[in-house]
Design a protein around this motif. Structure first.
Motif, PDB file in Angstrom:
ATOM      1  N   ASN A  18      76.995 103.325  53.492  1.00 38.86           N
ATOM      2  CA  ASN A  18      75.596 103.450  53.863  1.00 38.86           C
ATOM      3  C   ASN A  18      74.937 102.113  54.157  1.00 38.86           C
ATOM      4  OD1 ASN A  18      75.618 106.282  53.485  1.00 38.86           O
ATOM      5  ND2 ASN A  18      75.453 105.975  51.277  1.00 38.86           N
ATOM      6  N   SER A  19      75.729 101.044  54.260  1.00 38.02           N
ATOM      7  CA  SER A  19      75.167  99.720  54.489  1.00 38.02           C
ATOM      8  C   SER A  19      75.853  99.068  55.675  1.00 38.02           C
ATOM      9  CB  SER A  19      75.333  98.847  53.236  1.00 38.02           C
ATOM     10  OG  SER A  19      74.827  97.555  53.449  1.00 38.02           O
ATOM     11  N   TRP A  20      75.196  99.081  56.833  1.00 40.32           N
ATOM     12  CA  TRP A  20      75.761  98.527  58.060  1.00 40.32           C
ATOM     13  C   TRP A  20      74.988  97.288  58.482  1.00 40.32           C
ATOM     14  CZ3 TRP A  20      80.042 100.454  60.659  1.00 40.32           C
ATOM     15  CH2 TRP A  20      80.553 101.680  60.177  1.00 40.32           C
ATOM     16  N   LEU A  21      75.734  96.250  58.829  1.00 35.24           N
ATOM     17  CA  LEU A  21      75.138  94.998  59.274  1.00 35.24           C
ATOM     18  C   LEU A  21      75.706  94.618  60.630  1.00 35.24           C
ATOM     19  CD1 LEU A  21      75.434  92.973  55.938  1.00 35.24           C
ATOM     20  CD2 LEU A  21      73.363  94.054  56.855  1.00 35.24           C
ATOM     21  N   PRO A  22      74.917  93.980  61.502  1.00 37.28           N
ATOM     22  CA  PRO A  22      75.442  93.548  62.805  1.00 37.28           C
ATOM     23  C   PRO A  22      76.559  92.524  62.640  1.00 37.28           C
ATOM     24  CG  PRO A  22      73.046  93.477  62.766  1.00 37.28           C
ATOM     25  CD  PRO A  22      73.485  93.682  61.345  1.00 37.28           C
ATOM     26  N   SER A  23      77.642  92.722  63.370  1.00 34.95           N
ATOM     27  CA  SER A  23      78.748  91.769  63.365  1.00 34.95           C
ATOM     28  C   SER A  23      78.709  90.889  64.600  1.00 34.95           C
ATOM     29  CB  SER A  23      80.086  92.511  63.294  1.00 34.95           C
ATOM     30  OG  SER A  23      81.172  91.622  63.356  1.00 34.95           O
ATOM     31  N   SER A  24      78.316  91.466  65.730  1.00 35.51           N
ATOM     32  CA  SER A  24      78.110  90.707  66.966  1.00 35.51           C
ATOM     33  C   SER A  24      76.898  91.297  67.655  1.00 35.51           C
ATOM     34  CB  SER A  24      79.344  90.789  67.871  1.00 35.51           C
ATOM     35  OG  SER A  24      79.099  90.178  69.124  1.00 35.51           O
ATOM     36  N   ILE A  25      75.830  90.530  67.758  1.00 36.13           N
ATOM     37  CA  ILE A  25      74.563  91.035  68.277  1.00 36.13           C
ATOM     38  C   ILE A  25      74.455  90.739  69.769  1.00 36.13           C
ATOM     39  CG2 ILE A  25      72.056  90.911  68.061  1.00 36.13           C
ATOM     40  CD1 ILE A  25      72.484  89.955  65.188  1.00 36.13           C
ATOM     41  N   GLY A  26      74.184  91.788  70.562  1.00 36.09           N
ATOM     42  CA  GLY A  26      73.996  91.592  71.995  1.00 36.09           C
ATOM     43  C   GLY A  26      75.261  91.229  72.737  1.00 36.09           C
ATOM     44  N   TYR A  61      88.243  88.596  71.677  1.00 33.79           N
ATOM     45  CA  TYR A  61      87.606  87.772  70.656  1.00 33.79           C
ATOM     46  C   TYR A  61      88.218  88.088  69.295  1.00 33.79           C
ATOM     47  CZ  TYR A  61      84.143  86.840  74.265  1.00 33.79           C
ATOM     48  OH  TYR A  61      83.536  86.461  75.435  1.00 33.79           O
ATOM     49  N   ARG A  62      88.196  87.077  68.415  1.00 36.78           N
ATOM     50  CA  ARG A  62      88.825  87.230  67.104  1.00 36.78           C
ATOM     51  C   ARG A  62      87.907  86.713  66.004  1.00 36.78           C
ATOM     52  NH1 ARG A  62      94.244  84.125  66.740  1.00 36.78           N
ATOM     53  NH2 ARG A  62      92.843  82.326  66.737  1.00 36.78           N
ATOM     54  N   SER A  63      87.938  87.404  64.867  1.00 42.17           N
ATOM     55  CA  SER A  63      87.192  86.977  63.698  1.00 42.17           C
ATOM     56  C   SER A  63      87.996  87.287  62.451  1.00 42.17           C
ATOM     57  CB  SER A  63      85.831  87.681  63.615  1.00 42.17           C
ATOM     58  OG  SER A  63      85.194  87.419  62.379  1.00 42.17           O
ATOM     59  N   SER A  64      88.066  86.358  61.524  1.00 44.65           N
ATOM     60  CA  SER A  64      88.773  86.586  60.254  1.00 44.65           C
ATOM     61  C   SER A  64      87.878  87.239  59.217  1.00 44.65           C
ATOM     62  CB  SER A  64      89.320  85.267  59.704  1.00 44.65           C
ATOM     63  OG  SER A  64      88.260  84.344  59.490  1.00 44.65           O
ATOM     64  N   SER A  65      86.555  87.205  59.450  1.00 44.89           N
ATOM     65  CA  SER A  65      85.622  87.783  58.485  1.00 44.89           C
ATOM     66  C   SER A  65      84.859  88.971  59.041  1.00 44.89           C
ATOM     67  CB  SER A  65      84.617  86.723  58.040  1.00 44.89           C
ATOM     68  OG  SER A  65      83.809  86.302  59.130  1.00 44.89           O
ATOM     69  N   GLY A  66      84.704  89.035  60.365  1.00 43.30           N
ATOM     70  CA  GLY A  66      83.967  90.130  60.985  1.00 43.30           C
ATOM     71  C   GLY A  66      82.467  89.975  60.942  1.00 43.30           C
ATOM     72  N   VAL A  67      81.963  88.858  60.445  1.00 42.06           N
ATOM     73  CA  VAL A  67      80.523  88.674  60.347  1.00 42.06           C
ATOM     74  C   VAL A  67      79.986  88.015  61.606  1.00 42.06           C
ATOM     75  CG1 VAL A  67      80.645  88.476  57.841  1.00 42.06           C
ATOM     76  CG2 VAL A  67      80.700  86.410  59.236  1.00 42.06           C
ATOM     77  N   ALA A  68      78.694  88.168  61.829  1.00 36.34           N
ATOM     78  CA  ALA A  68      78.053  87.598  63.006  1.00 36.34           C
ATOM     79  C   ALA A  68      78.233  86.089  63.029  1.00 36.34           C
ATOM     80  CB  ALA A  68      76.571  87.955  63.015  1.00 36.34           C
TER      81      ALA A  68
END
Length: 277
Positions: A18-26, A61-68
């Motif tokens: 129930n907690s979603w955060l943007p990982s890549s905005i726009g 694109y690659r991310s090791s954490s998935g955060v923005a």
């Protein structure tokens, strides 16, 4: 005057349901606004993105954490117009595959592979058509010692499945090591699923959706339980998504979700009311 409209896609991540955060905005940058596929590979998350599918702005694109703010471009080619599908295999130390269309070859449908996400090599190059690759799947068929890469490509009104061992060195689908199978005409592969020793393909057609499968030892077989449109070909014209959960296969046709424990008998579990559409 002319008004320009852009589709800007935001990738979200969640650490709880129930907690979603943007990982890549726009989107990832100005040139990569439409994300079409995401897959994990060797402790990182990979995303295929493009501008609009007509200009050479596609990238991986690659991310090791998935955060923005953590995403980096890892794809070295600047001639792809899109990245339509990705898959991975653990065989041979592990490989990731990315499919797209390359402007440098008149829109050739191509697949690139990489063992580390940094160095990419051509795995598949269909020089005779620019029709896009809709899906790719790694699948170890019956009696196989390694994964094969299954390529689902639209050729005019026909859907063709090409397959070759993940380590195959011949990039041409007509070359050695490649097999091909033509699915019914006037249909498009909309979804795929690897489950319980079979590779499934959900097709869309004006005559009603169909479900096909292979165990890798021969051809493809149409699912008689689904038939054409689960008995209602006018309403159910596409299997848009397939998933396996808790011993069932789920097939979503847009308005309805069906499930089956044996891939023979199917029952609807969700039917969207007209007022909810």
């Amino acid at each position: 005057s002319t008004t320009a409209f852009f589709l800007v896609v935001t990738v979200f991540t969640a650490n709880a349901q129930n907690s979603w955060l943007p990982s890549s905005i726009g989107g990832f940058d100005f040139n990569a606004r439409i994300t079409s596929c995401i897959t994990p590979f060797k402790n990182a998350l990979y995303a295929g993105a493009s501008y609009d599918g007509t200009v050479a702005y596609a990238n991986v694109y690659r991310s090791s954490s998935g955060v923005a703010g953590s995403w980096q471009s890892v794809f070295p080619y600047s001639t792809l117009t899109n990245v339509t599908a990705m898959t991975t295999t653990n065989d041979g130390g592990g490989f990731i595959f990315a499919a797209g269309n390359d402007l440098s070859g008149s829109g050739n449908a191509k697949i690139y592979s990489s063992s580390d996400g940094n160095t990419w090599n051509t795995f598949y190059n269909n020089a005779i058509t620019s029709y896009p690759i809709s899906k790719i799947n790694a699948f170890k068929g019956l009696g196989a010692t390694g994964d094969s890469i299954y390529v689902f490509q639209q050729l005019g009104s026909n859907s063709v499945v090409y397959s070759a061992l993940y380590s195959n060195a011949d990039t041409l689908p007509t070359g050695s090591g490649w097999n091909s199978y033509a699915l019914p005409g006037n249909s498009t592969v909309a979804s795929t699923l690897v489950y319980n020793g079979n590779l499934y393909a959900g097709l869309s057609s004006a005559s009603g959706c169909t479900l096909w499968s292979t165990n890798g030892s021969g051809g493809w077989v149409q699912n008689t339980g689904v038939g054409f449109g689960f008995g209602n070909p006018t309403t159910n014209q596409s299997i848009d998504a397939l998933a396996a959960y808790s011993g069932y296969i789920y097939a979503a046709t847009g308005a309805t979700i069906f499930r089956s424990a044996d891939a023979v008998t199917w029952n609807s579990v969700v039917t969207m009311l007209a007022a909810d559409k």
